[in-house]
Design a protein around this motif. Sequence first.
Motif, mmCIF file in Angstrom:
data_model
loop_
_atom_site.group_PDB
_atom_site.id
_atom_site.type_symbol
_atom_site.label_atom_id
_atom_site.label_comp_id
_atom_site.label_asym_id
_atom_site.label_seq_id
_atom_site.Cartn_x
_atom_site.Cartn_y
_atom_site.Cartn_z
ATOM 1 N N GLY A 56 0.800 -1.208 0.000
ATOM 2 C CA GLY A 56 0.000 0.000 0.000
ATOM 3 C C GLY A 56 0.840 1.267 0.000
ATOM 4 N N PHE A 57 0.161 2.395 -0.157
ATOM 5 C CA PHE A 57 0.812 3.700 -0.066
ATOM 6 C C PHE A 57 -0.236 4.719 0.354
ATOM 7 N N GLU A 58 0.242 5.886 0.830
ATOM 8 C CA GLU A 58 -0.667 6.984 1.149
ATOM 9 C C GLU A 58 0.013 8.308 0.866
ATOM 10 N N LEU A 59 -0.796 9.301 0.516
ATOM 11 C CA LEU A 59 -0.277 10.642 0.266
ATOM 12 C C LEU A 59 -0.209 11.404 1.585
ATOM 13 N N ARG A 60 0.961 11.949 1.901
ATOM 14 C CA ARG A 60 1.147 12.722 3.125
ATOM 15 C C ARG A 60 1.376 14.186 2.744
ATOM 16 N N VAL A 61 0.366 14.992 3.011
ATOM 17 C CA VAL A 61 0.366 16.378 2.559
ATOM 18 C C VAL A 61 1.091 17.256 3.570
ATOM 19 N N ARG A 62 2.111 17.974 3.079
ATOM 20 C CA ARG A 62 2.893 18.873 3.931
ATOM 21 C C ARG A 62 2.993 20.250 3.267
ATOM 22 N N GLU A 63 3.944 21.048 3.712
ATOM 23 C CA GLU A 63 3.985 22.454 3.332
ATOM 24 C C GLU A 63 4.336 22.699 1.866
ATOM 25 N N SER A 64 5.008 21.769 1.208
ATOM 26 C CA SER A 64 5.466 22.049 -0.166
ATOM 27 C C SER A 64 4.335 22.077 -1.188
ATOM 28 N N SER A 65 3.128 21.619 -0.782
ATOM 29 C CA SER A 65 2.032 21.634 -1.749
ATOM 30 C C SER A 65 0.764 22.252 -1.190
ATOM 31 N N HIS A 66 0.750 22.562 0.094
ATOM 32 C CA HIS A 66 -0.491 23.030 0.701
ATOM 33 C C HIS A 66 -0.175 23.973 1.849
ATOM 34 N N ALA A 67 -0.866 25.102 1.903
ATOM 35 C CA ALA A 67 -0.601 26.087 2.945
ATOM 36 C C ALA A 67 -1.007 25.593 4.321
ATOM 37 N N SER A 68 -1.939 24.618 4.364
ATOM 38 C CA SER A 68 -2.388 24.039 5.645
ATOM 39 C C SER A 68 -2.125 22.547 5.625
ATOM 40 N N PRO A 69 -0.887 22.123 5.898
ATOM 41 C CA PRO A 69 -0.537 20.692 5.787
ATOM 42 C C PRO A 69 -1.323 19.851 6.773
ATOM 43 N N THR A 70 -1.498 18.576 6.406
ATOM 44 C CA THR A 70 -2.271 17.655 7.246
ATOM 45 C C THR A 70 -1.411 16.748 8.102
#
Length: 349
Positions: free
Chosen positions: A333-347
């Motif tokens: 499996g894999f998952e997307l980990r959203v951080r500052e380089s793509s989103h102003a409000s990282p998760t």
Amino acid sequence: MGARAERVRLRDVAARAGVSVKTVSNVVNGYQHVSPATRAKVQAVLDETGYRPNLSARNLRVGRTGLIALALPELDNPYFAELAGFVVQAAAERGWTVLVDQTEGEREREQAVASGFPHHLIDGLILSPLALDARDLDERGPAAIPLVLLGERLTTGSADHVAIDNVAAARAATEHLIAQGRTRIAALGHQPQDGARSGVAHLRRRGWAEALRHAGLPVDDRYLGEVSSFGREQGASAMAALLDRGARPDGVLCFNDTLALGALRVLADRGIRVPHDVAVVGIDDVAEGRWSVPRLTSVAPDKEGIARSAVRMLAERLEPGGSELPPRDVRAGFELRVRESSHASPTVP
């Protein structure tokens, strides 16, 4: 206080737990045909007494060494370094020691690893090949030691295999960029040459293109950043080349995190803000990306799952009748980990 670990024997544990020696042996060796209640009772005594199996004696009885080999292209690549750590951990839980080798993706060295380890030295091999082809593996013959392949599947059914779905991973990363309103999305990591070495690049490019087409966006080769390998310098060079030829992406998919780290450096040097001007996503989720500025959004493969699957499949091959199992293909499996380089409000941090 429990008995001293070196003096505890199977029959001592069996007597304390009120079960047979065979039952204790089944629990120690991880066999499934033991009831949960009995397993818990035996495990409690094992923990209390500090029992440790005599691995040398066990290996001699079954004609094994207790050693497996792990061969990777680059030990200084953060992804492979982290993966190796998980393999060592999973192997240690079975009482195995891991011999680690570096092939640098060279065909001759991969051939030597795949067929050159003496059978009396190791019980099995986990190999991440870049240059081997199907014929190389088929020539190993039916008497070869158990083998598990990592990474992109060669056109062969002669070995077990563990990998993520690279098309789906790149598609998910690109869809995330599109969801942020990005419409000019570059892809860094293109390798136009044929062969196993460029297999990951071809599949990740396909995922990028599929996501763009599905969103009604053009697949423009001007936004392809070509590289010779997946390192930081290549990521920096590819990003600089895109900018120098007038391409102005507002999103960048990098085919791995080390390419992304190189790209981030160039963008910072040129005063291009991330993610305000350009959003950047990588693949691999290596620890280094969580310390970059900004922190890197990345597709995180289940590295621990990949390692455990590979070790488990080797163990199953070593069981009686294991050599008769058909080749197996496991998708991790894999998952997307959203951080500052793509989103102003990282998760995630």
